[in-house]
Scaffold this active site. Structure first.
Site, PDB file in Angstrom:
ATOM      1  N   HIS A 245       0.841  -1.211   0.000  1.00 23.72           N
ATOM      2  CA  HIS A 245       0.000   0.000   0.000  1.00 23.72           C
ATOM      3  C   HIS A 245       0.868   1.250   0.000  1.00 23.72           C
ATOM      4  O   HIS A 245       0.566   2.235  -0.665  1.00 23.72           O
ATOM      5  CB  HIS A 245      -0.888   0.034   1.251  1.00 23.72           C
ATOM      6  CG  HIS A 245      -1.865  -1.088   1.353  1.00 23.72           C
ATOM      7  ND1 HIS A 245      -1.826  -2.017   2.356  1.00 23.72           N
ATOM      8  CD2 HIS A 245      -2.928  -1.418   0.571  1.00 23.72           C
ATOM      9  CE1 HIS A 245      -2.815  -2.880   2.212  1.00 23.72           C
ATOM     10  NE2 HIS A 245      -3.500  -2.551   1.139  1.00 23.72           N
TER      11      HIS A 245
ATOM     12  N   ASP B 190      -3.204  -8.304  -6.908  1.00 24.69           N
ATOM     13  CA  ASP B 190      -4.575  -8.693  -7.250  1.00 24.69           C
ATOM     14  C   ASP B 190      -4.757  -8.491  -8.760  1.00 24.69           C
ATOM     15  O   ASP B 190      -5.495  -7.596  -9.197  1.00 24.69           O
ATOM     16  CB  ASP B 190      -5.571  -7.842  -6.456  1.00 24.69           C
ATOM     17  CG  ASP B 190      -5.392  -8.043  -4.958  1.00 24.69           C
ATOM     18  OD1 ASP B 190      -5.659  -9.144  -4.476  1.00 24.69           O
ATOM     19  OD2 ASP B 190      -4.944  -7.097  -4.293  1.00 24.69           O
TER      20      ASP B 190
HETATM   21  O1  PAF Z   1      -7.707  -4.556  -3.069  1.00 24.85           O
HETATM   22  C1  PAF Z   1      -8.403  -4.189  -2.110  1.00 24.85           C
HETATM   23  O2  PAF Z   1      -7.901  -3.882  -1.031  1.00 24.85           O
HETATM   24  C2  PAF Z   1      -9.913  -4.121  -2.260  1.00 24.85           C
HETATM   25  O3  PAF Z   1     -10.382  -5.155  -3.058  1.00 24.85           O
HETATM   26  C3  PAF Z   1     -10.406  -2.751  -2.795  1.00 24.85           C
HETATM   27  C4  PAF Z   1      -9.882  -2.468  -4.190  1.00 24.85           C
HETATM   28  C5  PAF Z   1      -9.935  -1.644  -1.857  1.00 24.85           C
HETATM   29  C6  PAF Z   1     -11.921  -2.742  -2.842  1.00 24.85           C
HETATM   30  O4  PAF Z   1     -12.482  -2.955  -1.598  1.00 24.85           O
END
Ligand code: PAF
Length: 284
Positions: free
Chosen positions: A38, A151
């Site tokens: 993140h 993802d």
């Molecule tokens: O990847 C994530 O953390 C979640 O799937 C997202 C994109 C924030 C949607 O809730």
């Protein structure tokens, strides 16, 4: 201290003020419990935009009833410190009832691909993801939104949704951030016991082995899959959900000789479902 907004209208007002001032908004949607993956998204959003915004919302509609919605790790104080240190200017953390009031009934679904791969064992997952991402994009109105390649299917589906719904936002997908031993960063890694944490290295090892075989001339998807499956099955704590090879531009199954191929896998280690992926390319 970084500002945290929970109210939807207040978030809209800030976005409007920023845009009216001619500034750009970079948006990082998350479910919180931030890690270095993140952090790399926030840093990039801060580098490319005047006003980086992070959302923290554990989205109930992307969890099945038997999944970990209730126990998903939450720590706003820790997340705020990390987000601020990475250059974030504002956190949007709405309560669930503001996003999904009792009579809520509107969903967005990218049909077809949402039912494949991760969608096979999580049939309502991507519908929940596309719904919340569309809602957040409508509320925050960013110029750019940042997602992680970990993802990969989610990133593909979001890009398709944005294209097909003519949404005015640029989607930026950034590389996977890994632990020193190769495990892809994930908030769910905290569920692993020390023994399971060691076993989880098998995901990245299988991908590296597959890529080596591909580069060595093994280009038949079935044979590559078999080699990766065998390696993972040798780890007693691991249970395979799926191992697939797809064409990265379309997410359709890779054919023999496709170059590049994207290897995708989902593996349970104990009760924890982990995903990872790696691009196989002859030239790289
Ligand atoms: O990847 C994530 O953390 C979640 O799937 C997202 C994109 C924030 C949607 O809730």
């Amino acid at each position: 201290m970084i500002e945290v907004i929970t109210d939807l209208e207040a978030m809209r007002d800030v976005s409007k003020r920023v845009r009216d001032a001619g500034q750009t908004i970079g948006f990082v949607p998350t479910m919180g419990y931030l890690h270095s993956g993140h952090q790399s998204l926030i840093l990039q959003a801060a580098a490319e935009n005047d006003f980086p915004v992070l959302s923290i919302f554990v989205n109930p509609t992307q969890f099945a009833p038997d999944e970990d919605y209730e126990t998903y790790p939450r720590d706003l104080a820790r997340d705020s410190a990390l987000a601020e240190a990475a250059g974030c200017r504002l956190i949007f953390a709405p309560p669930p009832q503001a996003i999904y009031p009792l009579d809520y009934s509107t969903y967005i679904e990218v049909t077809g691909v949402s039912a494949l791969y991760c969608g096979k064992s999580r049939p309502t997952h991507f519908r929940g993801v596309t719904t919340i991402v569309a809602k957040l994009l409508n509320i925050v109105s960013p110029d750019r939104a940042y997602f992680g390649q970990k993802d990969a299917q989610q990133a593909f589906i979001i890009q398709k949704m944005v294209r097909e719904l003519n949404m005015d936002v640029q989607i930026v997908v950034l590389p996977i951030v890994r632990e020193a031993d190769g495990l892809a960063m994930s908030s769910r890694n905290t569920y692993l016991s020390p023994e399971q944490r060691k076993a989880a290295r098998v995901l990245h090892r299988a991908l590296l082995q597959g890529r080596e075989l591909f580069r060595g001339g093994l280009v038949k998807p079935d044979e590559l899959k078999r080699a990766m499956v065998e390696l993972i099955q040798a780890e007693p704590l691991a249970r395979i959900d799926y191992v697939e090879l797809v064409e990265p531009e379309t997410f359709t199954p890779a054919r023999s000789g496709t170059d590049p191929m994207l290897a995708l896998l989902a593996v349970y280690v104990g009760q924890t479902r982990l995903i990872d992926n790696l691009l196989f390319s002859i030239g790289e």
